[in-house]
Design an enzyme around this catalytic site. Structure first.
Site, PDB file in Angstrom:
ATOM      1  N   GLN A  78       0.835  -1.201   0.000  1.00 50.27           N
ATOM      2  CA  GLN A  78       0.000   0.000   0.000  1.00 50.27           C
ATOM      3  C   GLN A  78       0.866   1.246   0.000  1.00 50.27           C
ATOM      4  O   GLN A  78       1.142   1.838   1.037  1.00 50.27           O
ATOM      5  CB  GLN A  78      -0.949   0.011   1.197  1.00 50.27           C
ATOM      6  CG  GLN A  78      -1.879   1.189   1.142  1.00 50.27           C
ATOM      7  CD  GLN A  78      -3.219   0.905   1.754  1.00 50.27           C
ATOM      8  OE1 GLN A  78      -3.446  -0.109   2.370  1.00 50.27           O
ATOM      9  NE2 GLN A  78      -4.124   1.835   1.574  1.00 50.27           N
ATOM     10  N   PHE A  79       1.281   1.660  -1.205  1.00 51.66           N
ATOM     11  CA  PHE A  79       2.153   2.826  -1.336  1.00 51.66           C
ATOM     12  C   PHE A  79       1.502   4.094  -0.809  1.00 51.66           C
ATOM     13  O   PHE A  79       2.186   5.055  -0.449  1.00 51.66           O
ATOM     14  CB  PHE A  79       2.599   3.015  -2.792  1.00 51.66           C
ATOM     15  CG  PHE A  79       1.535   3.561  -3.707  1.00 51.66           C
ATOM     16  CD1 PHE A  79       1.450   4.922  -3.946  1.00 51.66           C
ATOM     17  CD2 PHE A  79       0.618   2.720  -4.323  1.00 51.66           C
ATOM     18  CE1 PHE A  79       0.476   5.438  -4.787  1.00 51.66           C
ATOM     19  CE2 PHE A  79      -0.349   3.216  -5.164  1.00 51.66           C
ATOM     20  CZ  PHE A  79      -0.429   4.582  -5.405  1.00 51.66           C
ATOM     21  N   THR A  80       0.173   4.122  -0.715  1.00 53.03           N
ATOM     22  CA  THR A  80      -0.524   5.345  -0.278  1.00 53.03           C
ATOM     23  C   THR A  80      -0.235   5.706   1.172  1.00 53.03           C
ATOM     24  O   THR A  80      -0.586   6.800   1.607  1.00 53.03           O
ATOM     25  CB  THR A  80      -2.042   5.236  -0.503  1.00 53.03           C
ATOM     26  OG1 THR A  80      -2.541   4.130   0.242  1.00 53.03           O
ATOM     27  CG2 THR A  80      -2.365   5.064  -1.978  1.00 53.03           C
TER      28      THR A  80
END
Length: 148
Positions: A78-80
């Site tokens: 989850q790069f966010t």
């Protein structure tokens, strides 16, 4: 690296309506990598997560680790987690790792977790995933290797 850990009764991840990873009791991990992350960051997180004592013992105290209760991990990239929301209304993601390094570190992180004897299911890096969970507690803990 940043990891959001949620203690769960169950969790699953679907891609195109197909379940690609599912667990019962254990942890859902949301995992983000930066370009500046190192092998030491991976090792630190694997140690902290595999030894974390947040499951209740016979007296109702959070005193047991995931290995003590036979739990499993569902790890989802989850790069966010590295979203920058300081300017405007659209988040920026310049702090997130480049996909080549982030994929490599995410896979490495999961392999090292498996090496501790914990069952690890995963989503798919870069895919659009539907994540479902039943949070247990709720217990949610944030790890950030910038603050170790």
């Amino acid at each position: 690296m940043r990891v959001v850990l949620q203690r769960v009764k169950q969790a699953s991840v679907k891609i195109d309506q197909q379940i690609v990873g599912a667990i019962q009791r254990g942890y859902l991990l949301l995992v983000a990598v930066r370009d500046t992350d190192t092998e030491a960051d991976v090792d630190y997180l694997v140690h902290k997560i595999s030894k974390l004592r947040v499951f209740e013992d016979e007296q109702g105290k959070m005193n047991l680790a995931i290995t003590d209760v036979g739990g499993a991990i569902l790890s989802v990239s989850q790069f966010t987690l590295y979203a920058d929301t300081r300017k405007g209304n659209r988040p920026g993601f310049a702090n997130a790792g480049q996909p080549e390094k982030a994929t490599r570190y995410y896979d490495w992180f999961n392999q090292k977790l498996r090496a501790t004897g914990i069952e690890v299911a995963t989503g798919e890096f870069g895919a659009n995933m539907a994540v479902a969970l039943i949070n247990d507690g709720p217990v949610t803990i944030l790890f950030d290797t910038e603050n170790k």
